[in-house]
Motif scaffolding. Structure first.
Motif, PDB file in Angstrom:
ATOM      1  N   LYS A 185       0.837  -1.207   0.000  1.00  0.00           N
ATOM      2  CA  LYS A 185       0.000   0.000   0.000  1.00  0.00           C
ATOM      3  C   LYS A 185       0.875   1.262   0.000  1.00  0.00           C
ATOM      4  O   LYS A 185       0.647   2.195  -0.782  1.00  0.00           O
ATOM      5  CB  LYS A 185      -0.874  -0.033   1.259  1.00  0.00           C
ATOM      6  N   GLU A 186       1.906   1.246   0.837  1.00  0.00           N
ATOM      7  CA  GLU A 186       2.787   2.414   0.942  1.00  0.00           C
ATOM      8  C   GLU A 186       3.586   2.592  -0.352  1.00  0.00           C
ATOM      9  O   GLU A 186       3.766   3.708  -0.828  1.00  0.00           O
ATOM     10  CB  GLU A 186       3.774   2.260   2.116  1.00  0.00           C
ATOM     11  N   ILE A 187       4.041   1.474  -0.902  1.00  0.00           N
ATOM     12  CA  ILE A 187       4.836   1.560  -2.143  1.00  0.00           C
ATOM     13  C   ILE A 187       3.987   2.178  -3.253  1.00  0.00           C
ATOM     14  O   ILE A 187       4.421   3.088  -3.957  1.00  0.00           O
ATOM     15  CB  ILE A 187       5.344   0.160  -2.578  1.00  0.00           C
ATOM     16  N   ILE A 188       2.755   1.682  -3.379  1.00  0.00           N
ATOM     17  CA  ILE A 188       1.898   2.193  -4.465  1.00  0.00           C
ATOM     18  C   ILE A 188       1.591   3.667  -4.239  1.00  0.00           C
ATOM     19  O   ILE A 188       1.668   4.478  -5.169  1.00  0.00           O
ATOM     20  CB  ILE A 188       0.590   1.385  -4.583  1.00  0.00           C
ATOM     21  N   SER A 189       1.301   4.034  -3.001  1.00  0.00           N
ATOM     22  CA  SER A 189       0.925   5.443  -2.813  1.00  0.00           C
ATOM     23  C   SER A 189       2.126   6.361  -3.040  1.00  0.00           C
ATOM     24  O   SER A 189       1.981   7.430  -3.627  1.00  0.00           O
ATOM     25  CB  SER A 189       0.223   5.671  -1.473  1.00  0.00           C
ATOM     26  N   THR A 190       3.333   5.918  -2.632  1.00  0.00           N
ATOM     27  CA  THR A 190       4.523   6.747  -2.922  1.00  0.00           C
ATOM     28  C   THR A 190       4.738   6.841  -4.431  1.00  0.00           C
ATOM     29  O   THR A 190       4.968   7.928  -4.975  1.00  0.00           O
ATOM     30  CB  THR A 190       5.791   6.154  -2.261  1.00  0.00           C
ATOM     31  N   ALA A 191       4.640   5.689  -5.113  1.00  0.00           N
ATOM     32  CA  ALA A 191       4.867   5.685  -6.568  1.00  0.00           C
ATOM     33  C   ALA A 191       3.859   6.593  -7.267  1.00  0.00           C
ATOM     34  O   ALA A 191       4.220   7.375  -8.153  1.00  0.00           O
ATOM     35  CB  ALA A 191       4.764   4.259  -7.104  1.00  0.00           C
ATOM     36  N   LYS A 192       2.607   6.515  -6.834  1.00  0.00           N
ATOM     37  CA  LYS A 192       1.577   7.325  -7.509  1.00  0.00           C
ATOM     38  C   LYS A 192       1.692   8.806  -7.135  1.00  0.00           C
ATOM     39  O   LYS A 192       1.212   9.657  -7.882  1.00  0.00           O
ATOM     40  CB  LYS A 192       0.188   6.773  -7.196  1.00  0.00           C
ATOM     41  N   SER A 193       2.329   9.084  -5.988  1.00  0.00           N
ATOM     42  CA  SER A 193       2.509  10.505  -5.662  1.00  0.00           C
ATOM     43  C   SER A 193       3.614  11.099  -6.541  1.00  0.00           C
ATOM     44  O   SER A 193       3.628  12.289  -6.825  1.00  0.00           O
ATOM     45  CB  SER A 193       2.815  10.693  -4.175  1.00  0.00           C
ATOM     46  N   ILE A 194       4.551  10.258  -6.988  1.00  0.00           N
ATOM     47  CA  ILE A 194       5.604  10.744  -7.888  1.00  0.00           C
ATOM     48  C   ILE A 194       5.049  10.855  -9.309  1.00  0.00           C
ATOM     49  O   ILE A 194       5.296  11.805 -10.025  1.00  0.00           O
ATOM     50  CB  ILE A 194       6.819   9.779  -7.871  1.00  0.00           C
ATOM     51  N   ASN A 195       4.306   9.834  -9.693  1.00  0.00           N
ATOM     52  CA  ASN A 195       3.739   9.816 -11.041  1.00  0.00           C
ATOM     53  C   ASN A 195       2.317   9.233 -10.978  1.00  0.00           C
ATOM     54  O   ASN A 195       2.137   8.020 -10.956  1.00  0.00           O
ATOM     55  CB  ASN A 195       4.647   8.971 -11.956  1.00  0.00           C
TER      56      ASN A 195
END
Ligand SMILES: Cc1ncc(COP(=O)(O)O)c(C=O)c1O
Length: 413
Positions: A185-195
């Motif tokens: 969950k954290e990985i996806i939200s960080t990734a989506k906050s970048i792109n």
């Protein structure tokens, strides 16, 4: 509620193979009687094709088949059952994505990001696609503990890996070798906050059988898994995806059942999910799959994870107490970070010799690279031995493994 204490009684294989110590559920799980009975019911009572006949047997088969789609949809909290596509296995679901999504959205210079701990099924299709299209294939490394590298260095490292050019991030929820449970969950939200345009794909083949998954909460765009690893029949995989993206993707295979209309000069296709389900599916197996989900739900996914964690903790301690420096266990040190998978090296003994001597004692483990060669290369070993746990394993199985390994030591020393 199903009691885990006498759960072995529900699995006919233990009657046929008394004394069996099955520690290979990561490869495939055993099947409870209700699943076997349901397959038998289909083949004995209404073994017609689905979606085709208007006679009662075919209607019954179709209704049972579609009921499974609904059960799967609820199990992972999908928006609706049109988002559930049946494939043959997790591998096919991932290949479908690489073909139908990847070939649609990946252009030269784009980036596909994955990790070093992937099963080949979530590595090779993307590697091949990147090579074909001229895209960049980026790989997130692990730290010495077998956690994804950026975890300890906060999200700064992920920010260097994920860029505006990244179209797809695809990674495993639980490593089939290290047992690492990634903070998806954290990985996806960080990734989506970048792109924000990134598409997040989760290989949940080792997660859905063992822990509660809520796809809405996870923030992923796609997840894949296999029935056979979660007490269900072989021949059935699942692809869950957001309906909007699924609708825009190319079909995967063409032919029976996935078409709407065919003319000599053009063909139109059915809507999702049938657009991705060409040809006769594994009908009886899909029908029986829902029984495995109901069985897991009766135990409770949180109880399953807790049982496996306790057993893994017990096993790691027993192995280290008994064999000390002779045994090297890979993967996270903290039990919170791992599921019920223990891969290890034992002295200088060859993993295949170890597995063979254990097999001679009725103990089933796996030896090899477990379809994760890049990870083994990273760990600087050619092969490991893997013991994995599920709901039917208990401390007695662990004790037998320990005894079995003592014999291995005596024979190979
Ligand atoms: C993490 C992971 N992904 C994908 C797969 C492939 O699953 P299947 O063989 O059911 O396609 C496996 C199988 O072991 C796995 O462990």
């Amino acid at each position: 509620m199903i009691n885990l204490k006498d759960i072995k009684n529900q699995f006919p294989i233990f009657k046929h193979q008394p004394g069996l110590v099955y520690l290979d559920s990561t490869a495939t799980s055993l099947k409870p009687k209700i699943v076997i009975d349901k397959i038998n019911e289909y083949y004995s009572e209404y073994s017609a094709n689905v979606f085709r006949g208007i006679y009662p047997m075919s209607e019954k088969a179709t209704a049972e088949f579609e009921e499974t789609r609904g059960v799967v949809s609820k199990f992972i909290n999908a928006n609706n059952s049109r988002e559930i596509i049946f494939t043959r296995n997790a591998t096919e679901s991932l290949n479908l994505l690489a073909y139908s999504l990847g070939r649609k959205i990946i252009n030269p210079g784009d980036e596909i990001v994955t990790t070093i701990m992937e099963h080949h099924s979530n590595f090779v299709p993307w590697q091949v696609l990147a090579e074909e299209v001229g895209a960049t294939f980026k790989i997130i490394d692990i730290d010495e503990d077998g956690n994804l590298e950026f975890k300890i260095q906060n999200s700064e490292l992920l920010k260097q890996i994920i860029t505006k050019k990244t179209k797809i991030l695809t990674l495993t929820y639980v490593s089939n070798v290290l047992g690492t449970i990634n903070p998806i969950k954290e990985i996806i939200s960080t990734a989506k906050s970048i792109n924000p345009n990134i598409i997040a794909i989760i290989d949940a083949a080792q997660a859905v059988p063992h822990l509660k998954i809520d796809v809405q909460e996870l923030g992923a765009d796609f997840i894949v898994f296999s029935s056979h690893k979660m007490l269900g029949p072989t021949g059935v995989g699942v692809l869950w995806g957001k309906e909007k993206i699924l609708k825009d993707m190319y079909p995967f295979m063409y032919g029976g059942d996935m078409i709407d209309e065919v003319y000599v000069d053009r063909t139109t296709f059915k809507d999702v999910p049938h657009k991705f389900e060409a040809g006769t599916p594994a009908i009886g197996e899909v029908i029986a799959f829902k029984e495995s989900i109901k069985f897991l739900e009766k135990i409770g996914m949180n109880n399953i994870l807790e049982h496996e964690k306790k057993l893994t903790d017990f096993a790691i301690n027993r192995l280290i107490d008994t064999f000390g420096q002779s045994i090297k266990i890979y993967g996270p040190k903290k039990i919170e970070d791992r599921g019920g998978i223990i891969s290890f090296s034992f002295d200088k003994f060859h993993p295949h010799d170890i597995a063979q001597i254990l097999a001679d004692q009725g103990i089933c483990v796996r030896a090899g690279h477990h379809c994760a060669m890049p990870l083994h290369t990273r760990l600087k070993v050619q092969a490991t031995v893997r013991a994995s746990f599920y709901i039917y394993n208990d401390e007695k199985d662990v004790e037998k493994l320990v005894e079995g390994l003592k014999k291995v030591k005596n024979i190979l020393k």
